[in-house]
Design an enzyme around this catalytic site. Structure first.
Site, PDB file in Angstrom:
ATOM      1  N   ARG A 154      -3.119  -8.039  -3.700  1.00 51.07           N
ATOM      2  CA  ARG A 154      -3.412  -9.008  -2.653  1.00 51.07           C
ATOM      3  C   ARG A 154      -4.047  -8.386  -1.425  1.00 51.07           C
ATOM      4  O   ARG A 154      -3.525  -7.437  -0.844  1.00 51.07           O
ATOM      5  CB  ARG A 154      -2.131  -9.745  -2.262  1.00 51.07           C
ATOM      6  CG  ARG A 154      -2.343 -10.842  -1.230  1.00 51.07           C
ATOM      7  CD  ARG A 154      -1.052 -11.595  -0.991  1.00 51.07           C
ATOM      8  NE  ARG A 154      -0.650 -12.319  -2.187  1.00 51.07           N
ATOM      9  CZ  ARG A 154       0.625 -12.515  -2.541  1.00 51.07           C
ATOM     10  NH1 ARG A 154       1.590 -12.012  -1.802  1.00 51.07           N
ATOM     11  NH2 ARG A 154       0.915 -13.199  -3.622  1.00 51.07           N
ATOM     12  N   TYR A 185       4.623   4.731   5.506  1.00 48.70           N
ATOM     13  CA  TYR A 185       5.665   4.128   4.665  1.00 48.70           C
ATOM     14  C   TYR A 185       6.607   5.210   4.159  1.00 48.70           C
ATOM     15  O   TYR A 185       6.185   6.318   3.849  1.00 48.70           O
ATOM     16  CB  TYR A 185       5.043   3.444   3.441  1.00 48.70           C
ATOM     17  CG  TYR A 185       4.197   2.228   3.697  1.00 48.70           C
ATOM     18  CD1 TYR A 185       3.841   1.823   4.982  1.00 48.70           C
ATOM     19  CD2 TYR A 185       3.719   1.481   2.631  1.00 48.70           C
ATOM     20  CE1 TYR A 185       3.052   0.700   5.186  1.00 48.70           C
ATOM     21  CE2 TYR A 185       2.919   0.354   2.829  1.00 48.70           C
ATOM     22  CZ  TYR A 185       2.582  -0.024   4.108  1.00 48.70           C
ATOM     23  OH  TYR A 185       1.797  -1.125   4.313  1.00 48.70           O
ATOM     24  N   HIS A 228       1.742  -3.024 -11.168  1.00 46.95           N
ATOM     25  CA  HIS A 228       2.233  -2.570  -9.872  1.00 46.95           C
ATOM     26  C   HIS A 228       2.883  -1.194  -9.968  1.00 46.95           C
ATOM     27  O   HIS A 228       3.254  -0.608  -8.953  1.00 46.95           O
ATOM     28  CB  HIS A 228       3.231  -3.601  -9.331  1.00 46.95           C
ATOM     29  CG  HIS A 228       3.650  -3.392  -7.910  1.00 46.95           C
ATOM     30  ND1 HIS A 228       4.921  -2.997  -7.549  1.00 46.95           N
ATOM     31  CD2 HIS A 228       2.963  -3.523  -6.750  1.00 46.95           C
ATOM     32  CE1 HIS A 228       5.009  -2.901  -6.245  1.00 46.95           C
ATOM     33  NE2 HIS A 228       3.837  -3.214  -5.721  1.00 46.95           N
ATOM     34  N   HIS A 230       9.955   1.562   2.294  1.00 49.31           N
ATOM     35  CA  HIS A 230       9.260   1.060   1.105  1.00 49.31           C
ATOM     36  C   HIS A 230       9.828   1.599  -0.202  1.00 49.31           C
ATOM     37  O   HIS A 230       9.476   1.121  -1.284  1.00 49.31           O
ATOM     38  CB  HIS A 230       7.771   1.430   1.223  1.00 49.31           C
ATOM     39  CG  HIS A 230       6.860   0.678   0.314  1.00 49.31           C
ATOM     40  ND1 HIS A 230       6.217   1.265  -0.747  1.00 49.31           N
ATOM     41  CD2 HIS A 230       6.482  -0.622   0.300  1.00 49.31           C
ATOM     42  CE1 HIS A 230       5.482   0.366  -1.376  1.00 49.31           C
ATOM     43  NE2 HIS A 230       5.619  -0.790  -0.758  1.00 49.31           N
TER      44      HIS A 230
END
Length: 727
Positions: free
Chosen positions: A407, A470, A437, A594
């Site tokens: 996205r 992150y 992913h 994360h």
């Protein structure tokens, strides 16, 4: 009523969207925290804006689509899409008011205290007025296009996120009478929105400059009202993969289409007249609930432009952070190191360099035969891409899965896919209907004793930029069984292979959910037998009803469940007999948490896993994800230390309450522990070799009651990452 039906009760679940809004409020609280450096507080406020923009682009858009097709099934919390939209509007209106109170009552006065000013036209000196006049006529006026709206000129299309000025004006007709007309002027995106004025660190908004001279765009008319506004559109990507003969062309086509998505939100100047508001609402085909009056400059991301253009005082920003690079990973063959034992990397406290160096060395090593890699998000100038192309040029077989549907990275990924193909890499786009992913790299190398597979697996993306922002974790290994599993994954992604089982890895869709459910069931069995049972989990979000129900079952059986969740949490705590053994902490601080950790006491064996997957339905059902075990004892212990330290944080931790609110942990009477700050300081000390090398590595006694350390093994073990983490 069965036990399952009882645990499925809506009263046991929080709505996902409202939980996300609560997360964004925790980010907003960091902007309000006077203990944070001023420029970082300003940045946090800007982040809450970009977070909300994406929320409307995607989540609100999805709910509106459900309403448009008359989908009325309730979610796990018992709310229909229409009810969710109503609740979202109420919560976000309150959040927007809080954002601008933070700006006007706290941050702008604090900036003024440091002689940084955001000026209005009325506050300008004569020299500054002359400056903006020259600036307008030389840099802005030539590119402005006033768009009148009348019978022959329809309301113009306004792109997502664009700033616009509504103009209500009076024009004379042939009889000398004046008629009200409407026009728009788009605030140009190619010009800095924040203009640096002469006279120090003083700024003015571009829209204020345009408003000052807007009459020059409508000569012969009388300006009666001007007000800025901004639209947020549906930016979802609807790719029909089953009917797409060329996925990359289909994604490119959809990228163009989504720019014209339906309006989800209209932000307007709080002083905009009701007549203009009604007119815009009608043109956008939205309800009054979708209109957000703004008491200040619309779109708070402008704040980042200010702080980027000012030299900050040292106390206005976080101290510079230099990641630690383990000596065993410097100036030597990385494959020799991995052959000796697994190596753990904890970002951003450890350097990301070993990850890029892994690909770099693979590209140039004559013994490397193949490189296979999944790419979900990479930076716009990725060194990873450079080295993959080098590997292909050097005759290696290079296979790269590029996730075109990542996205808001779709365009970037299409670009990289084209470049990799042109360099001779085999580029694949994953499985129909699933996003890929997982974060996985496989290097096949001919060693002296035969072919060997070297892997890097991680919780985060192969992105050198976010690796500095992150917190993520990665593992280098050449474990034989994991290597076989990694090959099976790539064969599954590139061909028609359907492995009957995996030796060490768990794979979504479904595999991770089933595996974790089995691990939870094992802890439940231990608890019911009167033995110690503990579950620790760290993730971005928890929303999958099945996994929440399993954690409720564990709690009801007496398992102690500690959850570190940065964002969405649909689970409720403190329900008697259901979740009274579950505690949830959330850390929002300098770095975006994360990493994903899953730990089970397992009768004292203490199983630890890392994963690319959160416990959300999309991760468990609609994505290719991996969960991998930590098999090396010293790394396993180090990971438990990290979790235990994070659980003991008493500065940035907020604790979920039974009423769904989040409260800062009470650190009174305890030594201050900001865990992210601790890891930064420890990395700095290791870089400067200021820490004495201890004789043994402190290990955690995992009883769920806080930090208790006992010696375990030598810190010189390279797998430990930062040798000898000490509390």
């Amino acid at each position: 009523m069965s036990e399952k039906q009882k645990l499925d009760s809506p009263k046991f679940y929080t709505n996902r969207e409202l939980s996300w809004i609560a997360f964004n409020d925790r980010v907003l609280e960091e902007a309000r925290d006077a203990d944070n450096p001023l420029f970082e507080r300003v940045s946090f406020l800007a982040i809450t804006q970009s977070n909300l923009d994406e929320f409307f682009n995607v989540r609100v858009a999805s709910l509106r689509k459900m309403v448009s097709v008359k989908y009325s099934e309730p979610d796990a919390a018992g709310m229909t899409p229409k009810e969710q939209l109503k609740a979202i509007s109420k919560r976000v209106h309150a959040m927007v008011a809080k954002q601008y109170r933070t700006l006007t009552r706290s941050l702008l006065p604090s900036l003024r205290h440091r002689k940084i000013y955001l000026r209005t036209p009325e506050e300008l000196t004569e020299a500054q007025r002359d400056f903006i006049g020259d600036y307008f006529h030389q840099e802005v006026f030539p590119i402005l296009t006033p768009m009148a709206v009348d019978a022959s000129r329809p309301f113009p299309f306004l792109s997502d996120g664009s700033m616009n000025m509504a103009v209500r004006l009076a024009r004379p007709d042939g009889d000398g009478k004046h008629h009200d007309e409407f026009a728009t002027v788009q605030i140009p995106g190619g010009v800095p929105r924040v203009i640096h004025l002469p006279g120090g660190d003083e700024f003015i908004m571009l829209e204020d400059v345009i408003r000052t001279f807007v009459n020059e765009l409508f000569i012969g008319s009388t300006i009666k009202e001007t007000a800025t506004f901004r639209v947020t559109r549906d930016m979802g990507l609807d790719v029909d993969e089953a009917d797409a003969s060329d996925l990359i062309k289909e994604v490119q086509s959809q990228l163009k289409k989504r720019e014209r998505g339906r309006v989800m939100r209209l932000e307007v100047d709080a002083g905009m007249g009701k007549r203009l508001v009604r007119y815009l609402t009608k043109q956008m085909r939205i309800d009054s609930d979708d209109v957000y009056p703004i008491n200040g400059p619309i779109d708070l991301t402008f704040l980042k432009q200010i702080i980027k253009r000012v030299q900050p005082d040292p106390d206005a920003v976080y101290p510079e952070h230099t990641p630690y690079l383990n000596p065993v990973l410097q100036n030597q063959n990385i494959f020799d190191t991995i052959r000796q034992q697994d190596v753990f990397v904890h970002l951003p406290y450890d350097s990301f360099a070993p990850v890029t160096e892994f690909i770099h060395q693979a590209a140039g090593d004559p013994e490397v035969l193949a490189v296979k890699m999944t790419l979900y998000r990479v930076s716009s100038q990725s060194p990873i891409i450079k080295y993959l192309k080098q590997a292909a040029n050097n005759g290696k077989q290079v296979t790269v899965l590029v996730e075109l549907k990542a996205r808001f990275d779709e365009e970037n990924n299409v670009h990289w896919a084209r470049e990799l193909e042109e360099a001779g890499c085999h580029v694949i786009y994953g499985l129909v209907g699933l996003k890929t992913h997982c974060k996985l790299t496989l290097v096949v190398r001919r060693d002296e004793d035969g072919l060997r597979r070297y892997m890097h697996m991680a919780t985060g993306n192969y992105n050198d930029v976010t690796a500095r922002l992150y917190t993520d974790m990665g593992l280098f290994t050449c474990n034989t069984e994991i290597g076989i599993d990694a090959s099976s994954i790539f064969n599954m992604l590139s061909g028609f292979s359907e492995p009957p089982f995996f030796h060490k890895l768990s794979i979504s869709p479904d595999g991770i959910k089933d595996f974790l459910s089995d691990q939870i069931d094992a802890e439940i069995k231990e608890a019911r037998a009167g033995r110690k049972a503990i579950i620790w989990m760290k993730m971005n979000s928890l929303s999958n009803p099945h996994m929440i129900r399993k954690l409720y079952e564990a709690s009801a059986a007496g398992v102690q469940v500690n959850l570190l969740i940065r964002g969405i949490c649909d689970l409720k705590v403190g329900i008697p007999g259901v979740s009274d053994n579950i505690s949830v902490h959330s850390i929002v601080g300098r770095f975006l948490e994360h990493s994903r950790i899953y730990y089970f006491y397992a009768g004292g064996e203490e199983h630890v896993y890392l994963s690319s997957a959160d416990l959300m339905t999309r991760n468990l059902k609609r994505r290719v994800e991996i969960l991998f075990p930590i098999l090396q004892d010293n790394i396993r212990v180090h990971l438990l230390q990290i979790f235990d330290l994070m659980w003991s944080d008493n500065v940035k931790t907020r604790v979920l309450q039974p009423d769904d609110t989040w409260k800062l942990v009470d650190g009174r009477g305890h030594p201050r522990l900001d865990v992210q700050e601790y890891f930064v300081e420890h990395a700095a000390a290791m870089n400067q070799e200021l820490l004495p090398v201890p004789e043994s590595t402190p290990a955690v006694t995992n009883d769920g009651q806080g930090m208790r350390f006992t010696p375990l093994q030598s810190p010189d073990d390279p797998g430990l990452g930062k040798a000898g983490t000490r509390v």
